[in-house]
Write an enzyme that holds these catalytic residues in place. Sequence first.
Site, short mmCIF file in Angstrom:
data_model
loop_
_atom_site.label_atom_id
_atom_site.label_comp_id
_atom_site.label_asym_id
_atom_site.label_seq_id
_atom_site.Cartn_x
_atom_site.Cartn_y
_atom_site.Cartn_z
N TYR A 224 0.35 1.89 13.64
CA TYR A 224 0.79 2.86 12.65
C TYR A 224 0.50 4.26 13.19
CZ TYR A 224 -0.86 -1.16 9.86
OH TYR A 224 -1.14 -2.41 9.38
N ASP B 21 -6.55 -6.14 -1.86
CA ASP B 21 -5.17 -6.48 -2.22
C ASP B 21 -5.12 -7.45 -3.39
OD1 ASP B 21 -4.27 -4.72 -0.33
OD2 ASP B 21 -3.75 -6.26 1.14
N LYS C 115 5.06 7.63 8.05
CA LYS C 115 4.46 6.81 9.10
C LYS C 115 5.53 6.19 9.97
CE LYS C 115 2.42 4.10 5.87
NZ LYS C 115 1.62 3.02 5.29
N HIS D 218 0.82 -1.21 0.00
CA HIS D 218 0.00 0.00 0.00
C HIS D 218 0.85 1.26 0.00
CE1 HIS D 218 -2.89 -2.77 2.42
NE2 HIS D 218 -3.00 -2.97 1.12
#
Length: 196
Positions: A134, A170, A74, A65
């Site tokens: 995250y 995905d 991140k 991603h």
Amino acid sequence: MQIEHTELADVIVLVPQPFRDDRGLFTRTFDATAFDAHLGRPGAAAAFVQDSQSRSVRGVVRGMHGRAGRGEAKLVRCARGAVYDVLVDIRPGSPTFGRHQAFLLDDDGFRTLYVPPGYLHGFQALTAVADVCYRIDRPHDPVEDIAVAYDDRDLGIGWPEPVTVISARDRAAGSWADLVAWLGGGGHPGAAVRAR
């Protein structure tokens, strides 16, 4: 807290120093002062605005991603279990463009991966249960999501476990070749590249 450099441009690993005794342990998982000092940008840590957590079972792969537009930075760590975490540099002009590197993140070493804007990210759960945390520097906007297939032959990522579950999103991800064409000015990412 120690900071380790990686093979990928601008990616670092924050390595805490846990204090262990007969009760268990205590560790600092993030230190804004050390982070800002390393990046040379006072206040950089304050840019992180949203925390999220996922839970996956062994063999699950989430990825690969990324985010269109100006991307997102991140901080990624595994709070429970262990994951095989993979980054791919998608920044045209970067000395490591198109390269990937894998990292073991687990609940024993408490390592945190700093992922700068312009990277694809994905991981595979290596334990019965794996919780991944995250922290991102801007609110998530699904319109900007992009994805490349976790098993794309051109990327050649070798996942260490048999892959057990993949989301429909995905499974519908596009190819590395499509993303490279889009990054080179080939219009907007098509349905094959943009995540659903």
